[in-house]
Design a protein around this motif. Structure first.
Motif, PDB file in Angstrom:
ATOM      1  N   LEU A 164     -40.470  -7.065  69.842  1.00 29.45           N
ATOM      2  CA  LEU A 164     -41.033  -7.251  68.513  1.00 29.45           C
ATOM      3  C   LEU A 164     -41.278  -5.905  67.835  1.00 29.45           C
ATOM      4  CD1 LEU A 164     -42.221  -9.079  66.321  1.00 29.45           C
ATOM      5  CD2 LEU A 164     -44.406  -8.964  67.543  1.00 29.45           C
ATOM      6  N   ALA A 165     -41.816  -4.945  68.586  1.00 28.92           N
ATOM      7  CA  ALA A 165     -42.085  -3.619  68.029  1.00 28.92           C
ATOM      8  C   ALA A 165     -40.775  -2.951  67.591  1.00 28.92           C
ATOM      9  CB  ALA A 165     -42.807  -2.755  69.061  1.00 28.92           C
ATOM     10  N   LYS A 166     -39.704  -3.090  68.381  1.00 29.48           N
ATOM     11  CA  LYS A 166     -38.412  -2.503  68.005  1.00 29.48           C
ATOM     12  C   LYS A 166     -37.866  -3.159  66.741  1.00 29.48           C
ATOM     13  CE  LYS A 166     -36.070  -2.940  71.856  1.00 29.48           C
ATOM     14  NZ  LYS A 166     -34.931  -2.772  72.795  1.00 29.48           N
ATOM     15  N   GLU A 167     -38.029  -4.465  66.625  1.00 28.39           N
ATOM     16  CA  GLU A 167     -37.557  -5.173  65.438  1.00 28.39           C
ATOM     17  C   GLU A 167     -38.331  -4.734  64.197  1.00 28.39           C
ATOM     18  OE1 GLU A 167     -35.158  -7.611  63.247  1.00 28.39           O
ATOM     19  OE2 GLU A 167     -34.984  -7.110  65.389  1.00 28.39           O
ATOM     20  N   MET A 168     -39.651  -4.589  64.337  1.00 27.06           N
ATOM     21  CA  MET A 168     -40.478  -4.158  63.208  1.00 27.06           C
ATOM     22  C   MET A 168     -40.163  -2.713  62.827  1.00 27.06           C
ATOM     23  SD  MET A 168     -42.172  -6.812  62.379  1.00 27.06           S
ATOM     24  CE  MET A 168     -43.392  -6.126  61.255  1.00 27.06           C
ATOM     25  N   LEU A 169     -39.872  -1.871  63.813  1.00 29.71           N
ATOM     26  CA  LEU A 169     -39.507  -0.484  63.544  1.00 29.71           C
ATOM     27  C   LEU A 169     -38.175  -0.425  62.789  1.00 29.71           C
ATOM     28  CD1 LEU A 169     -39.872   2.574  63.862  1.00 29.71           C
ATOM     29  CD2 LEU A 169     -38.796   2.381  66.122  1.00 29.71           C
ATOM     30  N   LYS A 170     -37.209  -1.231  63.216  1.00 28.28           N
ATOM     31  CA  LYS A 170     -35.899  -1.274  62.554  1.00 28.28           C
ATOM     32  C   LYS A 170     -36.050  -1.700  61.100  1.00 28.28           C
ATOM     33  CE  LYS A 170     -31.362  -3.455  62.915  1.00 28.28           C
ATOM     34  NZ  LYS A 170     -30.516  -4.424  63.680  1.00 28.28           N
TER      35      LYS A 170
END
Length: 265
Positions: free
Chosen positions: A125-131
């Motif tokens: 989730l954190a990687k998706e939000m960062l992207k």
């Protein structure tokens, strides 16, 4: 390990248990005080700052939670303890939309426990939000420059707050340590007074030996003075009471500090 160190470790564990109990009772103020005492007694106690971080997190004071989770991660000795601390650090970063830092925190948590599915979900989730955050910045360069400036200001402010918080925590922990020393001194003074009372009781016993046929009269206690039997009964009662208190404390220690793992994502 010397006796003073062992004593401090035991007191720290007891304060941690008491802090957990107060937290269960929704008594945050006293729970915080107990955890601080636990930390001041034993800086290597990573459970107390971790649980204190959870208390701050639930009260939405995320900067304080960050400081305590960081402290717990630094003092943790096992992979399990490090995993929990870094997982919760990731949660704090997610709350403040610092997704890049959240990714790194969850990544560190997974290094210590690759099997935790909840951490894996938060990491994804954190990687998706960062992207998504990076794409928005790319599509709006002007906004990107402003965001970078705002983020730098935010980072500078966070660093200042962190330095200030660490200084305040050190000062408060030193104050708690001084309170603990004063408490130990009071307990020592009380023990010395009990010894003096015991010696006085022994002196009274010698003074009351029968003399010159006045045995019946001297067996009666003088006004405001305890008889030998009363002194012995009083001492036995005090010893029994101390034994009960110690047994109660030991029973609490056996339960051990309870660990809560905040995973809200």
């Amino acid at each position: 390990m010397d006796k003073e160190t062992q004593k401090a470790i035991k007191k720290s564990a007891t304060y941690t248990w008491e802090g957990n109990k107060k937290l269960d009772e929704q008594d945050f103020v006293n729970a915080e005080a107990k955890y601080r005492k636990a930390i001041s007694e034993n800086a290597d106690n990573n459970i107390a700052p971790y649980n204190l971080g959870n208390a701050y997190y639930e009260n939405k004071t995320y900067s304080e939670a960050f400081g305590r989770y960081k402290q717990s991660a630094e003092s943790a000795t096992s992979k399990s303890e490090k995993h929990k601390a870094f997982h919760n650090l990731g949660n704090v970063f997610m709350k403040s939309n610092e997704y890049e830092k959240a990714v790194e925190a969850y990544k560190e948590a997974l290094r210590n426990d690759p099997t935790d599915e909840e951490t894996r979900y938060n990491f994804a989730l954190a990687k998706e939000m960062l992207k998504k955050q990076q794409e928005e910045q790319k599509n709006n360069p002007d906004k990107d420059d402003q965001d970078q400036e705002d983020n730098q200001d935010k980072q500078d402010q966070q660093d200042q707050n962190q330095d200030k918080q660490e200084g305040e925590q050190d000062q408060e922990d030193k104050g708690d340590q001084e309170d603990n020393k004063n408490q130990d001194q009071e307990e020592g003074d009380q023990g010395d007074q009990e010894k003096e009372d015991e010696k006085e009781g022994e002196g009274d016993k010698k003074d009351e030996q029968p003399q010159d046929g006045d045995q019946e009269e001297q067996q009666q206690p003088r006004p405001n003075q305890l008889s030998p039997q009363q002194v012995r009964s009083l001492l036995e009662a005090m010893q029994n009471e101390e034994k009960k208190v110690q047994e109660k404390i030991d029973a609490q220690k056996i339960k051990g500090p309870k660990v809560k793992n905040e995973k809200d994502w």
